[in-house]
Design a protein around this motif. Structure first.
Motif, short mmCIF file in Angstrom:
data_model
loop_
_atom_site.label_atom_id
_atom_site.label_comp_id
_atom_site.label_asym_id
_atom_site.label_seq_id
_atom_site.Cartn_x
_atom_site.Cartn_y
_atom_site.Cartn_z
N GLU A 84 0.83 -1.21 0.00
CA GLU A 84 0.00 0.00 0.00
C GLU A 84 0.86 1.26 0.00
O GLU A 84 0.52 2.25 -0.64
N VAL A 85 1.96 1.22 0.73
CA VAL A 85 2.87 2.37 0.75
C VAL A 85 3.46 2.59 -0.63
O VAL A 85 3.56 3.73 -1.10
N VAL A 93 2.32 8.86 4.68
CA VAL A 93 1.62 7.59 4.88
C VAL A 93 0.73 7.77 6.12
O VAL A 93 1.23 7.76 7.25
N ALA A 94 -0.58 7.95 5.90
CA ALA A 94 -1.50 8.33 6.97
C ALA A 94 -1.51 7.37 8.16
O ALA A 94 -1.44 7.83 9.31
N PRO A 95 -1.60 6.05 8.00
CA PRO A 95 -1.61 5.17 9.18
C PRO A 95 -0.31 5.24 9.99
O PRO A 95 -0.33 5.22 11.21
N THR A 143 7.35 10.75 6.34
CA THR A 143 6.30 10.68 7.36
C THR A 143 6.90 10.85 8.75
O THR A 143 6.30 11.51 9.61
N CYS A 144 8.06 10.28 9.00
CA CYS A 144 8.74 10.46 10.30
C CYS A 144 9.04 11.93 10.54
O CYS A 144 8.90 12.42 11.67
N GLY A 145 9.44 12.64 9.52
CA GLY A 145 9.79 14.04 9.66
C GLY A 145 8.62 14.93 10.00
O GLY A 145 8.78 15.95 10.67
N ILE A 146 7.42 14.57 9.54
CA ILE A 146 6.25 15.40 9.82
C ILE A 146 5.36 14.78 10.89
O ILE A 146 4.19 15.13 11.01
N CYS A 152 -2.24 13.89 7.62
CA CYS A 152 -1.47 14.29 6.44
C CYS A 152 -1.95 15.61 5.85
O CYS A 152 -1.18 16.36 5.27
N ASP A 153 -3.24 15.91 5.97
CA ASP A 153 -3.78 17.15 5.40
C ASP A 153 -4.01 18.21 6.48
O ASP A 153 -4.96 18.98 6.43
#
Length: 179
Positions: A84-85, A93-95, A143-146, A152-153
């Motif tokens: 999925e990623v 990556v939302a989850p 994703t780790c950075g944010i 995500c939005d």
């Protein structure tokens, strides 16, 4: 036959008993030190880590993210399938973000409860199979950075946490140890 008795004034040949005791103590000491150092990080199952000649050992492992052929795992919890990623176009990556944000929030709360600054950058160790495409690693790293934002939005007020910007990669040392 007469037994030959030893006189107490004679020099006795070198006694090895004391030497054996000393060597046993040194051996036990070295085994205990090896056990105390140990590995800070255990390699995930079904994962082939890249080989490195780096000698640097991680000082503390707070959170691990594992990317293997089947799943992205955050701190032992399967979060999303790797396929999925790879299929998604978005970097976030939302989850994974939701799980990382929750961990980051808990770390900040624990730091504040211990009277330490809670606004420092988070530390994460990434274990990635060397056969996983770069795209999956890049998306999880972004994703780790944010990870300081909840979704995500996110467009809310600027009360975000700092994300996981101190990132270490787990690799196998060339001589066989894990770093």
């Amino acid at each position: 036959m007469a037994r030959k008795s030893r006189k107490y004034g004679e020099d006795v040949p070198f006694s090895i008993t004391s030497m054996m005791d000393m060597m046993t103590i040194i051996l036990v000491f070295m085994i205990k030190n090896l056990d105390a150092e140990g590995q800070l990080l255990t390699q995930a199952e079904n994962l082939v880590l890249p080989i490195s000649v780096s000698k640097k050992q991680p000082t503390e492992v707070s959170l691990t993210v594992v990317i293997d052929r089947e799943f992205v795992v955050v701190d032992g919890k399967k979060v999303v399938a790797t396929e999925e990623v790879l299929k998604q176009d978005d970097l976030c990556v939302a989850p994974v973000l939701a799980e990382l944000h929750e961990h980051r929030k808990n770390e900040r709360d624990a730091a504040l409860a211990a009277n330490q600054p809670g606004d420092g950058a988070g530390t994460v160790v990434v274990q990635i199979d060397k056969n996983i495409p770069y795209d999956a690693m890049y998306k999880v790293m972004a994703t780790c950075g944010i990870a300081g934002v909840p979704t995500c939005d996110y467009t809310g007020p600027d009360t975000r946490l700092n994300g996981y910007t101190n990132v270490s990669f787990a690799v196998m040392q060339k001589n066989g140890g894990e770093s």
